[in-house]
Scaffold this motif. Structure first.
Motif, PDB file in Angstrom:
ATOM      1  N   SER A   1      37.037 -26.579  -5.601  1.00 54.15           N
ATOM      2  CA  SER A   1      36.092 -26.404  -4.495  1.00 54.15           C
ATOM      3  C   SER A   1      34.827 -27.261  -4.652  1.00 54.15           C
ATOM      4  O   SER A   1      33.993 -27.285  -3.763  1.00 54.15           O
ATOM      5  CB  SER A   1      35.695 -24.931  -4.358  1.00 54.15           C
ATOM      6  OG  SER A   1      34.733 -24.549  -5.319  1.00 54.15           O
ATOM      7  N   ILE A   2      34.696 -27.944  -5.774  1.00 55.76           N
ATOM      8  CA  ILE A   2      33.502 -28.743  -6.046  1.00 55.76           C
ATOM      9  C   ILE A   2      33.836 -30.217  -5.926  1.00 55.76           C
ATOM     10  O   ILE A   2      34.741 -30.709  -6.605  1.00 55.76           O
ATOM     11  CB  ILE A   2      32.957 -28.436  -7.462  1.00 55.76           C
ATOM     12  CG1 ILE A   2      32.606 -26.954  -7.585  1.00 55.76           C
ATOM     13  CG2 ILE A   2      31.742 -29.310  -7.773  1.00 55.76           C
ATOM     14  CD1 ILE A   2      32.290 -26.513  -9.004  1.00 55.76           C
ATOM     15  N   ARG A   3      33.113 -30.914  -5.063  1.00 54.82           N
ATOM     16  CA  ARG A   3      33.334 -32.351  -4.911  1.00 54.82           C
ATOM     17  C   ARG A   3      32.871 -33.083  -6.168  1.00 54.82           C
ATOM     18  O   ARG A   3      31.955 -32.636  -6.856  1.00 54.82           O
ATOM     19  CB  ARG A   3      32.567 -32.877  -3.690  1.00 54.82           C
ATOM     20  CG  ARG A   3      33.116 -32.389  -2.368  1.00 54.82           C
ATOM     21  CD  ARG A   3      32.503 -33.123  -1.177  1.00 54.82           C
ATOM     22  NE  ARG A   3      31.079 -33.356  -1.292  1.00 54.82           N
ATOM     23  CZ  ARG A   3      30.122 -32.618  -0.710  1.00 54.82           C
ATOM     24  NH1 ARG A   3      30.463 -31.588   0.044  1.00 54.82           N
ATOM     25  NH2 ARG A   3      28.851 -32.902  -0.869  1.00 54.82           N
ATOM     26  N   PRO A   4      33.478 -34.230  -6.479  1.00 59.52           N
ATOM     27  CA  PRO A   4      33.100 -34.985  -7.679  1.00 59.52           C
ATOM     28  C   PRO A   4      31.624 -35.382  -7.716  1.00 59.52           C
ATOM     29  O   PRO A   4      31.054 -35.526  -8.792  1.00 59.52           O
ATOM     30  CB  PRO A   4      33.983 -36.229  -7.618  1.00 59.52           C
ATOM     31  CG  PRO A   4      35.137 -35.845  -6.767  1.00 59.52           C
ATOM     32  CD  PRO A   4      34.610 -34.840  -5.783  1.00 59.52           C
ATOM     33  N   ASP A   5      30.997 -35.533  -6.551  1.00 53.43           N
ATOM     34  CA  ASP A   5      29.584 -35.932  -6.513  1.00 53.43           C
ATOM     35  C   ASP A   5      28.631 -34.732  -6.525  1.00 53.43           C
ATOM     36  O   ASP A   5      27.425 -34.896  -6.462  1.00 53.43           O
ATOM     37  CB  ASP A   5      29.303 -36.809  -5.289  1.00 53.43           C
ATOM     38  CG  ASP A   5      29.530 -36.076  -3.970  1.00 53.43           C
ATOM     39  OD1 ASP A   5      30.350 -35.135  -3.934  1.00 53.43           O
ATOM     40  OD2 ASP A   5      28.882 -36.457  -2.972  1.00 53.43           O
ATOM     41  N   GLU A   6      29.164 -33.515  -6.630  1.00 53.87           N
ATOM     42  CA  GLU A   6      28.346 -32.303  -6.664  1.00 53.87           C
ATOM     43  C   GLU A   6      28.158 -31.805  -8.088  1.00 53.87           C
ATOM     44  O   GLU A   6      29.087 -31.866  -8.901  1.00 53.87           O
ATOM     45  CB  GLU A   6      29.007 -31.171  -5.875  1.00 53.87           C
ATOM     46  CG  GLU A   6      29.030 -31.350  -4.393  1.00 53.87           C
ATOM     47  CD  GLU A   6      29.725 -30.179  -3.715  1.00 53.87           C
ATOM     48  OE1 GLU A   6      29.196 -29.718  -2.700  1.00 53.87           O
ATOM     49  OE2 GLU A   6      30.798 -29.743  -4.185  1.00 53.87           O
TER      50      GLU A   6
ATOM     51  N   THR B   1      28.956 -22.605  -5.340  1.00 57.10           N
ATOM     52  CA  THR B   1      30.272 -23.219  -5.211  1.00 57.10           C
ATOM     53  C   THR B   1      30.973 -22.678  -3.966  1.00 57.10           C
ATOM     54  O   THR B   1      30.839 -21.499  -3.630  1.00 57.10           O
ATOM     55  CB  THR B   1      31.153 -22.969  -6.451  1.00 57.10           C
ATOM     56  OG1 THR B   1      31.415 -21.579  -6.578  1.00 57.10           O
ATOM     57  CG2 THR B   1      30.479 -23.484  -7.726  1.00 57.10           C
ATOM     58  N   ARG B   2      31.690 -23.549  -3.296  1.00 57.77           N
ATOM     59  CA  ARG B   2      32.393 -23.139  -2.080  1.00 57.77           C
ATOM     60  C   ARG B   2      33.388 -22.012  -2.362  1.00 57.77           C
ATOM     61  O   ARG B   2      33.567 -21.113  -1.541  1.00 57.77           O
ATOM     62  CB  ARG B   2      33.092 -24.342  -1.434  1.00 57.77           C
ATOM     63  CG  ARG B   2      32.163 -25.156  -0.546  1.00 57.77           C
ATOM     64  CD  ARG B   2      32.869 -26.301   0.150  1.00 57.77           C
ATOM     65  NE  ARG B   2      33.304 -27.369  -0.739  1.00 57.77           N
ATOM     66  CZ  ARG B   2      32.467 -28.212  -1.344  1.00 57.77           C
ATOM     67  NH1 ARG B   2      31.189 -28.122  -1.167  1.00 57.77           N
ATOM     68  NH2 ARG B   2      32.932 -29.155  -2.131  1.00 57.77           N
TER      69      ARG B   2
END
Length: 188
Positions: free
Chosen positions: A120-125, A133-134
Motif C-alpha cells: 500500500s506504500i508507493r516507493p516514493d513515500e 499508510t493506505r
C-alpha cells in the motif's frame, strides 16, 4: 538453509533464476514462494524495543512500516521531537533499536499483513505514522469516528492496543478486535 535450498530448487524447476541466500538473508522469491509464510505481523520480541518504545506507547511491531520510515523516525534529530515528546536515547540503545527496526521492517518481512502494508506504500513515500499508510486507513475506514476519536478509551488510530487485544502476539485480525465501550459487534 533447507528452505533456501528448497526455494532455489523450486525456482530452477519453474525456470527462474534466484540468487542463493544464506541465513538471515532473503530474496524476492522467498516472499513470493514461501513455505514459512506467516499471517499477521511479526510480534515484538526484542527486550530493548519493548522497554524503550513501550515506556511511552505500545511497542509497535516494526513490520507495520518500511525500513526507510524507521530510518527517519529513529534519526537522533527526529527523536528530539518524537511526535511532541523528547525520546532521545544513548547511542548504544539507539543503535540496538534501529538494528531491530530495520531487520524486522515491513519490507524485510515474510508476514502477510506486513507485506500488505508494503504493497500500500508507493516507493516514493516514507510514512512517519503507521496510521498514514493506505492499508491501515482502509482497514479502519468503516469504523465510525465516534468509536475512535470520540471514544475516551481509544482517542485515535495510533492507540492500537486499545482495540487490538492480541497486539503483543502480532495479531491484528478482526476477530481479536474489541472496541472499548462497544465490544466486538459494532454496527452503526
Amino acid at each position: 538453509m533447507k528452505r533456501t535450498l528448497c526455494t532455489a530448487a523450486l525456482a530452477g524447476v519453474l525456470g527462474f533464476s534466484a540468487p542463493l541466500t544464506f541465513a538471515g538473508e532473503t530474496s524476492w522469491l522467498d516472499w513470493v514462494i514461501s513455505f514459512d509464510r506467516k499471517k499477521e505481523v511479526e510480534p515484538v520480541t526484542d527486550a530493548t524495543w519493548l522497554e524503550e518504545c513501550g515506556a511511552c506507547h505500545v511497542a509497535y511491531p516494526p513490520g507495520l512500516l518500511p525500513a526507510r520510515s524507521w530510518e527517519k523516525l529513529l534519526a537522533p534529530s527526529a527523536l528530539e521531537d518524537h511526535f511532541g515528546e523528547n525520546a532521545e536515547l544513548d547511542n548504544e540503545t539507539l543503535n540496538a533499536i534501529k538494528a531491530y527496526a530495520l531487520a524486522h521492517a515491513a519490507d524485510n518481512s515474510i508476514y502477510k499483513r506486513s507485506r500488505k502494508v508494503m504493497a500500500s506504500i508507493r516507493p516514493d513515500e516514507t510514512p512517519l505514522r503507521i496510521t498514514e499508510t493506505r492499508y491501515i486507513r482502509r482497514k479502519h475506514s468503516e469504523i465510525p469516528e465516534k468509536y475512535i476519536k470520540r471514544n475516551d478509551k481509544v482517542g485515535s488510530l495510533s492507540n492500537c492496543d486499545a482495540c487490538h487485544s492480541e497486539i503483543q502476539n502480532g495479531t491484528f485480525d478482526d476477530d481479536t478486535v474489541i472496541i472499548p465501550g462497544v465490544g466486538r459487534d459494532w454496527e452503526d
